[in-house]
Design an enzyme around this catalytic site. Structure first.
Site, PDB file in Angstrom:
ATOM      1  N   ARG A 136     -22.877 -47.646  29.808  1.00 37.94           N
ATOM      2  CA  ARG A 136     -22.865 -47.928  28.369  1.00 37.94           C
ATOM      3  C   ARG A 136     -23.717 -49.140  28.022  1.00 37.94           C
ATOM      4  NH1 ARG A 136     -17.585 -45.635  28.822  1.00 37.94           N
ATOM      5  NH2 ARG A 136     -16.810 -47.649  29.517  1.00 37.94           N
ATOM      6  N   GLU A 181      -8.648 -54.995  39.424  1.00 38.08           N
ATOM      7  CA  GLU A 181      -7.176 -55.089  39.433  1.00 38.08           C
ATOM      8  C   GLU A 181      -6.627 -54.376  40.665  1.00 38.08           C
ATOM      9  OE1 GLU A 181      -3.529 -54.370  36.241  1.00 38.08           O
ATOM     10  OE2 GLU A 181      -5.517 -53.531  35.862  1.00 38.08           O
TER      11      GLU A 181
END
Lengths: 175, 175
Positions: free
Chosen positions: B58, B95
Site C-alpha cells: 500500500r 506481536e
C-alpha cells in the site's frame, strides 16, 4: 534517455532460464519515472478515462501516478484475500496451476471507462482476468497500458483477439 | 471533502476485533487521490527530498504519485525474496513472530535525503525497520509521511524517540 535503457535485466530470476525485466532501476531515476508516467499520460489523455485499475503489486507503481496525472481515481486489483471489503473474483490458468484476482465490488460504477495498467504483459493471462473483473462490475475497458511488452509470449495478440487495444512503452523478447 | 471521511472502516478485518482502515475508497475518488498526494507534496516540497521509499504494497499506492509530483525517483521496500537483484534486509519483531523487509543495495546513494511513505503507521515497527535499511545504504532520513496515524498504538512516539519526524494526514484510534 530511453525507458528501455533504464530497465535492468536480472538473469535467472525468479527461476533458471528466465530473464527478469526489473523496473526498479527505471523508477528510482527521477527522469525515468517522469517519462514513464508522462508517455502513458500522453497516449491515454484523450481516451476519456474515468478510472485506472492496477494489478498487485507492480501495477500499483505505475497506475497511481498515472491516475493522479489523469485526474481520475485508482483501483487496486489484488490476489485472493488481500482486499478487506466485499469482492468479486476471477480464476485463471497459469502454466502450472491457477491463480485468482479480486476487485472490490464497489470499485467501479456501471459504464465507467476504465484503463488497465501493469508493469508488463507476458502471455496476457492476468490482464485478461482483470479485464473480465472490470466488465463483471459493468465497467467499459477503455484500453490497457504497460511499460514492457514481452513480445514473443503473445499477450498483445490475445488481447486484440478479444477486442481490447493495448499500448506498451517498450518491447523485449520473452526469454 | 476531508481525507478521513473517504476512508472506509471494515470491522473485524483481518481478524476479529480489528477495525481496518481501508484507503481504497479514498484512492478511487479522483479528488481523494489528488488531495492526498497534494497535501503530502505541500508538506514535504521544501524538505529537499532526493528519493521516496514506499513499503509493499500500500506504500506503493501513495509513494509513486508523490515521487512523481516531487520530481524524484521512487524505491520499493518489499518483503523477503520479492526483489530480483542484490538486496540488504532487516528483521524486526511483530506481536507474534517476526518479519523482514528488503531493499536493493543500489537503490539509494550515500547522502541522499530520503522520504519514507506508507499508508498507515501503527506501532511503527515496519517504519523503523525500513528507516534502518535506508540508513544501512547511507541514506539520510528526511522525514516520514503517512495517510493515517493510528494514534493509540504509539508509532509517532517510537519514531520521535529515535529522532525521526513524521507527518500524517489524519488520525484514528488504533482499535
Amino acid at each position: 534517455m530511453t525507458i528501455k535503457s533504464l530497465i535492468r535485466t536480472v538473469p535467472h530470476y525468479p527461476r533458471h532460464g528466465v530473464q527478469f525485466r526489473d523496473i526498479t532501476t527505471l523508477l528510482k531515476d527521477p527522469l525515468g519515472l517522469k517519462v514513464t508516467v508522462d508517455e502513458l499520460f500522453n497516449h491515454f489523455q484523450d481516451h476519456k478515462i474515468d478510472k485506472v485499475v492496477g494489478v498487485e503489486s507492480r501495477g500499483f507503481l505505475i497506475g497511481t501516478p498515472l491516475a493522479y496525472k489523469l485526474g481520475v481515481g485508482f483501483v487496486p486489483v489484488r490476489k485472493q484475500g488481500k482486499l478487506p471489503a466485499e469482492t468479486v473474483g476471477h480464476d485463471y490458468e497459469l502454466e502450472y496451476g491457477s491463480d485468482r484476482v479480486e476487485i472490490h465490488t464497489d470499485a467501479i460504477e456501471k459504464g465507467e471507462r476504465v484503463l488497465l495498467v501493469d508493469d508488463l504483459i507476458a502471455t496476457g493471462g492476468t490482464a485478461i482476468a482483470t479485464l473480465t473483473l472490470i466488465e463483471k462490475l459493468g465497467g467499459q475497458v477503455a484500453g490497457c497500458g504497460f511499460i514492457i511488452d514481452l513480445i514473443s509470449l503473445g499477450g498483445r495478440k490475445r488481447l486484440e483477439e478479444k477486442g481490447y487495444s493495448m499500448y506498451a512503452l517498450c518491447e523485449f523478447e520473452g526469454d
